[in-house]
Design an enzyme around this catalytic site. Structure first.
Site, PDB file in Angstrom:
ATOM      1  N   SER A  16       0.862  -1.182   0.000  1.00 44.68           N
ATOM      2  CA  SER A  16       0.000   0.000   0.000  1.00 44.68           C
ATOM      3  C   SER A  16       0.900   1.234   0.000  1.00 44.68           C
ATOM      4  O   SER A  16       1.670   1.423  -0.938  1.00 44.68           O
ATOM      5  CB  SER A  16      -0.937  -0.048   1.212  1.00 44.68           C
ATOM      6  OG  SER A  16      -1.797   1.062   1.228  1.00 44.68           O
ATOM      7  N   HIS A  43      -2.936  -1.149  -3.094  1.00 49.98           N
ATOM      8  CA  HIS A  43      -4.114  -0.327  -2.813  1.00 49.98           C
ATOM      9  C   HIS A  43      -4.036   0.926  -3.679  1.00 49.98           C
ATOM     10  O   HIS A  43      -3.139   1.752  -3.514  1.00 49.98           O
ATOM     11  CB  HIS A  43      -4.153   0.073  -1.337  1.00 49.98           C
ATOM     12  CG  HIS A  43      -4.428  -1.075  -0.431  1.00 49.98           C
ATOM     13  ND1 HIS A  43      -4.211  -1.023   0.928  1.00 49.98           N
ATOM     14  CD2 HIS A  43      -4.916  -2.319  -0.673  1.00 49.98           C
ATOM     15  CE1 HIS A  43      -4.552  -2.177   1.470  1.00 49.98           C
ATOM     16  NE2 HIS A  43      -4.975  -2.983   0.516  1.00 49.98           N
ATOM     17  N   ASP A 136      -4.586  -4.954   5.978  1.00 52.66           N
ATOM     18  CA  ASP A 136      -4.909  -5.849   4.874  1.00 52.66           C
ATOM     19  C   ASP A 136      -3.675  -6.681   4.526  1.00 52.66           C
ATOM     20  O   ASP A 136      -2.564  -6.172   4.474  1.00 52.66           O
ATOM     21  CB  ASP A 136      -5.365  -5.035   3.659  1.00 52.66           C
ATOM     22  CG  ASP A 136      -5.822  -5.905   2.499  1.00 52.66           C
ATOM     23  OD1 ASP A 136      -6.237  -7.055   2.747  1.00 52.66           O
ATOM     24  OD2 ASP A 136      -5.768  -5.426   1.355  1.00 52.66           O
TER      25      ASP A 136
END
Length: 194
Positions: A16, A43, A136
């Site tokens: 991310s 992401h 995540d």
């Protein structure tokens, strides 16, 4: 793939915040004869198209593309999840794209890629969690390890976003925490039956 070949093997990577820098260290280091597919979830904002395949295509020895629904996963290819779609691995080693609900506010979600890939590839999967600012990927990496695969995490001290690697190590204590150069070396030494 014929039955007498080694089991299909793959690498899955999740990142991310700070992903461009981390992937920019890892992916260009993979040689042109790297024998496995690499599936990547970053992401990214849901609107529009991801520019990641174009960004990395000129920097990598391997072919780089945006994943397409139902396409066969080929060795030696880097697949990026498209914007606003979950990237999943089917049991027959094809890609599935899903617009199901976001996971931890993210679509694509790292957990879903890792969990589906762990089901498909089992002990032949290597999962890598890089820098990021959410948890995540933590459950997904644990699923990789529980399936007998290899779990790697970017050393949080070297990550721009420490939340993701710390969460992954917390959920998957057997994962190896390595700096980016060490992860790169590890990946280059992988073979389909290693």
């Amino acid at each position: 793939m014929s039955e007498d070949q080694t089991d299909p093997a793959a690498v899955v990577i999740g990142a991310s915040v700070g992903a461009i820098g981390a992937l920019g260290t890892l992916l260009p280091e993979l040689p042109a004869d790297f024998p496995m597919p690499v599936l990547v979830v970053v992401h990214i904002p849901p609107e529009g198209r991801s520019s990641l395949p174009e960004l990395f295509a000129s920097r990598c020895a391997l072919p780089v593309k945006e994943a397409e629904d139902k396409e066969e996963i080929l060795p030696g290819t880097i697949y990026f999840a498209p914007a606003n779609y979950h990237l999943l691995v089917e049991p027959d080693f094809r890609i599935a794209l899903s617009n199901e609900e976001p996971v931890l506010f993210s679509r694509p979600a790292i957990d879903l890629l890792f969990e589906s890939a762990a089901d498909a590839y089992g002990t032949s999967l290597t999962g890598v969690i890089l820098t990021g600012a959410s948890s995540d990927g933590a459950h997904g990496l644990a699923a990789v390890a529980q399936s007998g695969g290899t779990a790697l995490v970017q050393d949080p001290a070297t990550a721009e976003g420490q939340v993701m690697p710390l969460a992954a190590l917390d959920a998957c204590p057997q994962a190896r925490a390595l700096g980016l150069p060490q992860i790169s070396t590890f990946l280059r030494q992988l073979t389909p039956n290693s």
